[in-house]
Design a protein around this motif. Structure first.
Motif, PDB file in Angstrom:
ATOM      1  N   ALA A  11       0.804  -1.229   0.000  1.00 34.22           N
ATOM      2  CA  ALA A  11       0.000   0.000   0.000  1.00 34.22           C
ATOM      3  C   ALA A  11       0.835   1.276   0.000  1.00 34.22           C
ATOM      4  O   ALA A  11       0.378   2.318   0.468  1.00 34.22           O
ATOM      5  CB  ALA A  11      -1.013  -0.008   1.149  1.00 34.22           C
ATOM      6  N   ASP A  12       2.045   1.219  -0.543  1.00 33.08           N
ATOM      7  CA  ASP A  12       2.902   2.403  -0.674  1.00 33.08           C
ATOM      8  C   ASP A  12       2.711   2.994  -2.074  1.00 33.08           C
ATOM      9  O   ASP A  12       3.427   2.669  -3.017  1.00 33.08           O
ATOM     10  CB  ASP A  12       4.364   2.019  -0.441  1.00 33.08           C
ATOM     11  N   TYR A  13       1.730   3.893  -2.196  1.00 31.28           N
ATOM     12  CA  TYR A  13       1.383   4.465  -3.497  1.00 31.28           C
ATOM     13  C   TYR A  13       2.536   5.269  -4.092  1.00 31.28           C
ATOM     14  O   TYR A  13       2.820   5.158  -5.288  1.00 31.28           O
ATOM     15  CB  TYR A  13       0.140   5.348  -3.362  1.00 31.28           C
ATOM     16  N   GLY A  14       3.211   6.061  -3.279  1.00 35.26           N
ATOM     17  CA  GLY A  14       4.296   6.901  -3.787  1.00 35.26           C
ATOM     18  C   GLY A  14       5.417   6.081  -4.403  1.00 35.26           C
ATOM     19  O   GLY A  14       5.902   6.388  -5.495  1.00 35.26           O
ATOM     20  N   ALA A  15       5.835   5.029  -3.717  1.00 28.79           N
ATOM     21  CA  ALA A  15       6.909   4.177  -4.238  1.00 28.79           C
ATOM     22  C   ALA A  15       6.458   3.478  -5.514  1.00 28.79           C
ATOM     23  O   ALA A  15       7.213   3.395  -6.491  1.00 28.79           O
ATOM     24  CB  ALA A  15       7.339   3.147  -3.196  1.00 28.79           C
ATOM     25  N   LEU A  16       5.219   2.981  -5.532  1.00 24.80           N
ATOM     26  CA  LEU A  16       4.710   2.302  -6.722  1.00 24.80           C
ATOM     27  C   LEU A  16       4.661   3.253  -7.912  1.00 24.80           C
ATOM     28  O   LEU A  16       5.112   2.916  -9.012  1.00 24.80           O
ATOM     29  CB  LEU A  16       3.315   1.733  -6.451  1.00 24.80           C
TER      30      LEU A  16
END
Length: 195
Positions: A11-16
């Motif tokens: 659930a790490d949107y920024g990294a994805l």
């Protein structure tokens, strides 16, 4: 053909978002695959699933993808529909992807538990040239004359009690070479290769 491989996004949107941009701009991959655990631990599960779905990325179901609650209903149904093991053919190579081990998303494959003989047996029984795994949060590449096993490590970059390698991988299907890159400091910086 080059394949971008991610796992344990948690659930790490920024990294994805940053890594998908790197796959496009820096690595010019032809396909992206994800070995599971889109959710769990992190702040943006619905946004992560929305981004994965928007890009049409094949995903194997991780253990955290089974334990989630509090998602929008369409995303919950999406996670429930994910296969435990994903199989496909890309550039003439048979690909088998799972989160942990084939048929089990709770147990991982660790380098110190593997041998060339065991990996040969696994690849032959799966009828696969490439086995992609996740779950351990540790990058791994073992190449044999019969194919290879790869694990990109874990993608998430936020602080958490569980360690993260903060990495992703790029696999060349031509020679089965596998490169692992640091996911920290994405956002326009050139990728830093670590394996």
């Amino acid at each position: 053909m080059k394949i971008g491989i991610i796992s344990d996004v948690h659930a790490d949107y920024g990294a994805l978002e940053d890594v998908l941009d790197r796959f496009d701009r820096h690595h010019q991959v032809d396909q992206v695959l994800c070995a599971g655990d889109l959710v769990g631990r992190g702040p943006d599960p619905d946004r992560v699933i929305d981004l994965i779905r928007a890009h049409g990325i094949p995903v194997a179901r991780g253990n955290h993808d089974e334990w989630v609650n509090g998602l929008r209903q369409d995303n919950l149904r999406y996670l429930q529909s994910l296969p435990l093991d994903w199989q496909g053919e890309l550039a003439g190579r048979a690909i088998y992807m799972c989160h942990g081990k084939p048929g089990n998303n709770m147990w991982g494959m660790y380098k110190d538990h593997l041998s060339a003989t065991y990996l040969k047996m696994v690849l032959r029984s799966l009828k696969a040239d490439v086995l992609i795994t996740g779950h351990t949060h540790l990058p791994l590449h073992i190449k044999t004359p019969y194919g290879c096993l790869v694990n990109p490590g874990s993608l998430y970059t936020f602080k958490c009690a569980r360690a993260s390698s903060r990495t992703y991988g790029v696999l060349s299907l031509y020679d089965l070479s596998f490169r692992v890159f640091d996911a920290n400091g994405a956002g326009g910086d050139p990728p830093i290769e670590i394996l």
